[in-house]
Write a protein that holds these residues in place. Sequence first.
Motif, PDB file in Angstrom:
ATOM      1  N   MET A   1       0.831  -1.192   0.000  1.00  0.00           N
ATOM      2  CA  MET A   1       0.000   0.000   0.000  1.00  0.00           C
ATOM      3  C   MET A   1       0.884   1.267   0.000  1.00  0.00           C
ATOM      4  O   MET A   1       1.997   1.238   0.515  1.00  0.00           O
ATOM      5  CB  MET A   1      -0.917   0.024   1.226  1.00  0.00           C
ATOM      6  CG  MET A   1      -1.867  -1.148   1.301  1.00  0.00           C
ATOM      7  SD  MET A   1      -3.063  -1.154  -0.046  1.00  0.00           S
ATOM      8  CE  MET A   1      -4.146   0.176   0.458  1.00  0.00           C
ATOM      9  N   TYR A   2       0.340   2.341  -0.543  1.00  0.00           N
ATOM     10  CA  TYR A   2       1.105   3.572  -0.678  1.00  0.00           C
ATOM     11  C   TYR A   2       0.399   4.717   0.047  1.00  0.00           C
ATOM     12  O   TYR A   2      -0.815   4.684   0.271  1.00  0.00           O
ATOM     13  CB  TYR A   2       1.293   3.910  -2.154  1.00  0.00           C
ATOM     14  CG  TYR A   2       2.162   2.900  -2.863  1.00  0.00           C
ATOM     15  CD1 TYR A   2       3.533   3.104  -3.010  1.00  0.00           C
ATOM     16  CD2 TYR A   2       1.615   1.718  -3.358  1.00  0.00           C
ATOM     17  CE1 TYR A   2       4.329   2.173  -3.637  1.00  0.00           C
ATOM     18  CE2 TYR A   2       2.409   0.765  -3.984  1.00  0.00           C
ATOM     19  CZ  TYR A   2       3.767   0.999  -4.115  1.00  0.00           C
ATOM     20  OH  TYR A   2       4.560   0.066  -4.723  1.00  0.00           O
ATOM     21  N   ILE A   3       1.198   5.742   0.395  1.00  0.00           N
ATOM     22  CA  ILE A   3       0.694   6.859   1.170  1.00  0.00           C
ATOM     23  C   ILE A   3       1.334   8.147   0.667  1.00  0.00           C
ATOM     24  O   ILE A   3       2.447   8.125   0.124  1.00  0.00           O
ATOM     25  CB  ILE A   3       0.996   6.648   2.671  1.00  0.00           C
ATOM     26  CG1 ILE A   3       0.204   7.622   3.546  1.00  0.00           C
ATOM     27  CG2 ILE A   3       2.488   6.757   2.947  1.00  0.00           C
ATOM     28  CD1 ILE A   3       0.276   7.276   5.032  1.00  0.00           C
ATOM     29  N   LEU A   4       0.652   9.266   0.837  1.00  0.00           N
ATOM     30  CA  LEU A   4       1.230  10.554   0.471  1.00  0.00           C
ATOM     31  C   LEU A   4       2.385  10.881   1.409  1.00  0.00           C
ATOM     32  O   LEU A   4       2.311  10.633   2.609  1.00  0.00           O
ATOM     33  CB  LEU A   4       0.165  11.643   0.550  1.00  0.00           C
ATOM     34  CG  LEU A   4      -0.924  11.563  -0.535  1.00  0.00           C
ATOM     35  CD1 LEU A   4      -2.113  12.424  -0.155  1.00  0.00           C
ATOM     36  CD2 LEU A   4      -0.362  11.995  -1.888  1.00  0.00           C
ATOM     37  N   ASP A   5       3.440  11.425   0.856  1.00  0.00           N
ATOM     38  CA  ASP A   5       4.624  11.762   1.642  1.00  0.00           C
ATOM     39  C   ASP A   5       4.561  13.246   2.000  1.00  0.00           C
ATOM     40  O   ASP A   5       4.804  14.116   1.159  1.00  0.00           O
ATOM     41  CB  ASP A   5       5.887  11.459   0.834  1.00  0.00           C
ATOM     42  CG  ASP A   5       7.134  11.496   1.698  1.00  0.00           C
ATOM     43  OD1 ASP A   5       7.080  12.115   2.784  1.00  0.00           O
ATOM     44  OD2 ASP A   5       8.152  10.909   1.294  1.00  0.00           O
ATOM     45  N   ALA A   6       4.233  13.539   3.255  1.00  0.00           N
ATOM     46  CA  ALA A   6       4.008  14.915   3.696  1.00  0.00           C
ATOM     47  C   ALA A   6       5.220  15.810   3.479  1.00  0.00           C
ATOM     48  O   ALA A   6       5.072  17.018   3.262  1.00  0.00           O
ATOM     49  CB  ALA A   6       3.596  14.930   5.164  1.00  0.00           C
ATOM     50  N   LYS A   7       6.421  15.251   3.519  1.00  0.00           N
ATOM     51  CA  LYS A   7       7.609  16.099   3.386  1.00  0.00           C
ATOM     52  C   LYS A   7       7.763  16.662   1.972  1.00  0.00           C
ATOM     53  O   LYS A   7       8.549  17.599   1.760  1.00  0.00           O
ATOM     54  CB  LYS A   7       8.868  15.331   3.791  1.00  0.00           C
ATOM     55  CG  LYS A   7       9.294  14.240   2.835  1.00  0.00           C
ATOM     56  CD  LYS A   7      10.544  13.535   3.361  1.00  0.00           C
ATOM     57  CE  LYS A   7      11.025  12.442   2.405  1.00  0.00           C
ATOM     58  NZ  LYS A   7      12.217  11.743   2.925  1.00  0.00           N
ATOM     59  N   HIS A   8       7.016  16.111   1.024  1.00  0.00           N
ATOM     60  CA  HIS A   8       7.066  16.620  -0.348  1.00  0.00           C
ATOM     61  C   HIS A   8       5.840  17.460  -0.700  1.00  0.00           C
ATOM     62  O   HIS A   8       5.718  17.918  -1.846  1.00  0.00           O
ATOM     63  CB  HIS A   8       7.175  15.459  -1.334  1.00  0.00           C
ATOM     64  CG  HIS A   8       8.492  14.744  -1.288  1.00  0.00           C
ATOM     65  ND1 HIS A   8       9.672  15.323  -1.678  1.00  0.00           N
ATOM     66  CD2 HIS A   8       8.806  13.495  -0.875  1.00  0.00           C
ATOM     67  CE1 HIS A   8      10.671  14.462  -1.513  1.00  0.00           C
ATOM     68  NE2 HIS A   8      10.172  13.339  -1.024  1.00  0.00           N
ATOM     69  N   SER A 170       4.885   2.586   5.545  1.00  0.00           N
ATOM     70  CA  SER A 170       5.579   1.745   6.521  1.00  0.00           C
ATOM     71  C   SER A 170       4.563   0.941   7.322  1.00  0.00           C
ATOM     72  O   SER A 170       3.355   1.206   7.278  1.00  0.00           O
ATOM     73  CB  SER A 170       6.405   2.616   7.462  1.00  0.00           C
ATOM     74  OG  SER A 170       5.543   3.408   8.278  1.00  0.00           O
ATOM     75  N   GLN A 171       5.055  -0.023   8.092  1.00  0.00           N
ATOM     76  CA  GLN A 171       4.156  -0.806   8.935  1.00  0.00           C
ATOM     77  C   GLN A 171       3.461   0.078   9.964  1.00  0.00           C
ATOM     78  O   GLN A 171       2.270  -0.106  10.261  1.00  0.00           O
ATOM     79  CB  GLN A 171       4.939  -1.927   9.634  1.00  0.00           C
ATOM     80  CG  GLN A 171       5.401  -3.027   8.700  1.00  0.00           C
ATOM     81  CD  GLN A 171       4.243  -3.708   7.997  1.00  0.00           C
ATOM     82  OE1 GLN A 171       3.238  -4.067   8.619  1.00  0.00           O
ATOM     83  NE2 GLN A 171       4.372  -3.888   6.686  1.00  0.00           N
ATOM     84  N   ALA A 172       4.194   1.058  10.494  1.00  0.00           N
ATOM     85  CA  ALA A 172       3.599   1.968  11.473  1.00  0.00           C
ATOM     86  C   ALA A 172       2.496   2.799  10.835  1.00  0.00           C
ATOM     87  O   ALA A 172       1.451   3.050  11.449  1.00  0.00           O
ATOM     88  CB  ALA A 172       4.672   2.880  12.059  1.00  0.00           C
ATOM     89  N   GLU A 173       2.706   3.221   9.588  1.00  0.00           N
ATOM     90  CA  GLU A 173       1.693   4.018   8.894  1.00  0.00           C
ATOM     91  C   GLU A 173       0.479   3.170   8.539  1.00  0.00           C
ATOM     92  O   GLU A 173      -0.664   3.641   8.604  1.00  0.00           O
ATOM     93  CB  GLU A 173       2.301   4.648   7.651  1.00  0.00           C
ATOM     94  CG  GLU A 173       3.279   5.774   7.992  1.00  0.00           C
ATOM     95  CD  GLU A 173       4.118   6.207   6.807  1.00  0.00           C
ATOM     96  OE1 GLU A 173       4.531   7.375   6.778  1.00  0.00           O
ATOM     97  OE2 GLU A 173       4.376   5.374   5.906  1.00  0.00           O
ATOM     98  N   LEU A 174       0.715   1.917   8.189  1.00  0.00           N
ATOM     99  CA  LEU A 174      -0.405   1.016   7.918  1.00  0.00           C
ATOM    100  C   LEU A 174      -1.229   0.802   9.180  1.00  0.00           C
ATOM    101  O   LEU A 174      -2.471   0.783   9.138  1.00  0.00           O
ATOM    102  CB  LEU A 174       0.111  -0.322   7.390  1.00  0.00           C
ATOM    103  CG  LEU A 174       0.750  -0.314   5.995  1.00  0.00           C
ATOM    104  CD1 LEU A 174       1.365  -1.678   5.700  1.00  0.00           C
ATOM    105  CD2 LEU A 174      -0.294   0.038   4.938  1.00  0.00           C
TER     106      LEU A 174
END
Length: 260
Positions: A1-8, A170-174
Motif C-alpha cells: 500500500m502507498y501513502i502521500l509523503d508529507a515532506k514533499h 511503513s508498517q507503522a503508517e499502515l
Amino acid sequence: MYILDAKHLLPGDIIFTRDKWNPTSIGIRVASWSRFSHAILYVDAYSYIDSDMEGVHANNPQYKLFPSTNDVAVKRYKEPISEGSLNKICDYARSEIDKRYSVLSTFGSVIWFISGELKTVDRQFCSRLVAMSYAAAGINLVRNPLRCTPNRVFRSADLVTVPDACREASQAELALAARPGTSIVTKQEEITNKLLTDIRAATNSQVETISDVVELVISEPETDAKVLSILIDSGYLLMWMEMRQRFPEWYDAGIYAQSV
C-alpha cells in the motif's frame, strides 16, 4: 500500500485520486476521459479539504492509503504563491466546509454536451471546490471554475507534477491508518450533516455551513431556540470528548512525545 509523503507536499497542492473499481469513480473517469475521478486541496501539514458524496470536509492524509502509485498524483501551481494568495485559497476552502455535495452539477460538468455558464453556487463537488479556491486568490486554473472536471484541473497548463509525492507506507503508517480514527471522522461528518439537515427543516432555511447557522440566528433571532435545541441534541458539541478519550496524544503534547 502507498501513502502521500508529507515532506514533499505544500499547502495549495492539488491531490488527484481514483478508486479503480468503484462504480462512481469509473463513471466519472469514463465520462470525462480522465485517469482520475477526484481532486483534493492540501491546506496544511497533514490536512486536506475535499468534497465527496458526504459534502465538504477536512481530513487527514495519514488515513488515506492507495493500492498503487497509479491511483494518486499531486500537482502544484507552476510559480511560487504569495502567502496572502495562499491564505485566500485555503480560507475559501475552509469556508466551504459542511456544504452539501452537488450531484447534478457534477453530472453537468462531466457531460461535454451540456453547455452554459454557471453564475452562482450553493453546493460543491471536488474539482469545483479546488478551482474556486484558487479563483478566490485571482488564479484561474480552468476557464470556468464553477463547471470543471478533475481532468480539466489536472490538465491545467498552470500546474506541474510534484515528484515523489507518494511512497510505500511503513508498517507503522499502515497500523495508524487502520486505527478507528477514520470511523470517528466519519461519525463527525454524519453528525454535522444531520445537524445541518435538521436545522434546514426546522427553520425553513438553506444553511449549508456552520457559519451559515450563526448568520441565520443573528439575522433571524426567532430561530435561536430551535437551533439551540437541535444543536444540543445532535451531539455536535460533544464530539471532541470522544476524540480526546480515544486519541489523548492529539490533545496532550507530553503524551504525543512519548508515542512517537
